[in-house]
Write an enzyme that holds these catalytic residues in place. Sequence first.
Site, PDB file in Angstrom:
ATOM      1  CG  ASP A  67      -0.256  -0.491   2.433  1.00 48.76           C
ATOM      2  OD1 ASP A  67       0.944  -0.379   2.611  1.00 48.76           O
ATOM      3  OD2 ASP A  67      -1.164  -0.928   3.371  1.00 48.76           O
ATOM      4  CG  ASN A 136      -9.173  -1.462  11.942  1.00 50.82           C
ATOM      5  OD1 ASN A 136      -8.317  -2.304  11.390  1.00 50.82           O
ATOM      6  ND2 ASN A 136      -9.754  -0.381  10.853  1.00 50.82           N
ATOM      7  CG  HIS A 138      -5.893  -2.411   8.673  1.00 48.27           C
ATOM      8  ND1 HIS A 138      -6.264  -1.131   9.258  1.00 48.27           N
ATOM      9  CD2 HIS A 138      -4.704  -2.467   8.723  1.00 48.27           C
ATOM     10  CE1 HIS A 138      -5.111  -0.519   9.597  1.00 48.27           C
ATOM     11  NE2 HIS A 138      -4.060  -1.476   9.409  1.00 48.27           N
ATOM     12  CD  GLU A 143      -9.012   0.631   7.324  1.00 51.27           C
ATOM     13  OE1 GLU A 143      -8.878   0.132   8.295  1.00 51.27           O
ATOM     14  OE2 GLU A 143      -8.036   1.726   7.774  1.00 51.27           O
TER      15      GLU A 143
HETATM   16  C1  F6R Z   1       1.440  -1.522   6.188  1.00 55.53           C
HETATM   17  C2  F6R Z   1       0.251  -2.274   6.091  1.00 55.53           C
HETATM   18  C3  F6R Z   1      -0.759  -1.926   7.611  1.00 55.53           C
HETATM   19  C4  F6R Z   1      -0.001  -2.587   8.778  1.00 55.53           C
HETATM   20  C5  F6R Z   1      -0.683  -2.433   9.956  1.00 55.53           C
HETATM   21  C6  F6R Z   1      -0.192  -2.660  11.436  1.00 55.53           C
HETATM   22  O1  F6R Z   1       1.872  -1.636   4.697  1.00 55.53           O
HETATM   23  O2  F6R Z   1      -0.073  -3.063   5.294  1.00 55.53           O
HETATM   24  O3  F6R Z   1      -1.725  -3.228   7.443  1.00 55.53           O
HETATM   25  O4  F6R Z   1       0.570  -3.742   8.681  1.00 55.53           O
HETATM   26  O5  F6R Z   1      -1.360  -1.254   9.943  1.00 55.53           O
HETATM   27  O6  F6R Z   1       0.791  -1.637  11.447  1.00 55.53           O
HETATM   28  P1  F6R Z   1       1.899  -1.689  12.630  1.00 55.53           P
HETATM   29  O7  F6R Z   1       2.560  -2.907  12.366  1.00 55.53           O
HETATM   30  O8  F6R Z   1       2.299  -0.379  12.689  1.00 55.53           O
HETATM   31  O9  F6R Z   1       1.104  -2.048  13.807  1.00 55.53           O
END
Ligand code: F6R
Length: 241
Positions: A67, A136, A138, A143
């Site tokens: 992303d 959440n 994701h 989301e």
């Molecule tokens: C980022 C991504 C997000 C993160 C998720 C967890 O490329 O794909 O889905 O993996 O937001 O983020 P952290 O590791 O910062 O808790």
Amino acid sequence: MKVIRAKDYADMSRKAAAVIAAQIIMKPDCVLGLATGSTPIGTYEDLVKQYEAGELDFSQVTSVNLDEYKGLSPENDQSYRYFMNDHLFNHVNIDKAKTNVPDGLEKDADKACADYDAIIASVHGIDLQLLGLGHNGHIGFNEPADSFSKGTNCVSLTKSTIDANKRFFASEADVPTQAYTMGCASIMGAKKILLVVSGRDKAGILKEVICGPVTPRVPASILQLHPDVTVIADEDALSEI
Ligand code: F6R
């Protein structure tokens, strides 16, 4: 799902790096699906150390990232392209031309998504997809929703995700509100998936992901339907299971 219990964040990172290193050693021209966020930072640090020790060669590796924030340039230090350069690509011998991140500067969302889907199609399959887990549920920036996403899509970030990310920006107003993300179907198309999870704050959602029903309200729950998923989680993240 295979669940591997790690002692702590460092142990989770070491184990995850070992899985990725094995993939590169077994198939030097592999396609890695990569993630950003705080969770994989230790994994990337470990991979860089293995590269510096002469144990890994990234020269034939192709990567596709999950992303990118819409509106951020590669030079913006909060963009995911910057993150990948900073934490991995600048420190190993990967060919930057073979590293792919959605184009955050493309204003036309349909074009940005179609272009990224074409890139994903052109690499002929992701061998190993690394994922982190949002609070959440994701994955990528997919989301909670009424249905699972398919290809690359432009999402409006939820309040919970904006709140989680605002620590990285000067003010909440600077946090982008939209992002381009690989879709759930594209993620599910990877041959192998590696989900890394750390911390007590993820324990509740990890339990839902592994033990709860498969539902687009918890996007990562779709991983239950994939034939080759390894979850590497530390004791804190597994504390409710
Ligand atoms: C980022 C991504 C997000 C993160 C998720 C967890 O490329 O794909 O889905 O993996 O937001 O983020 P952290 O590791 O910062 O808790």
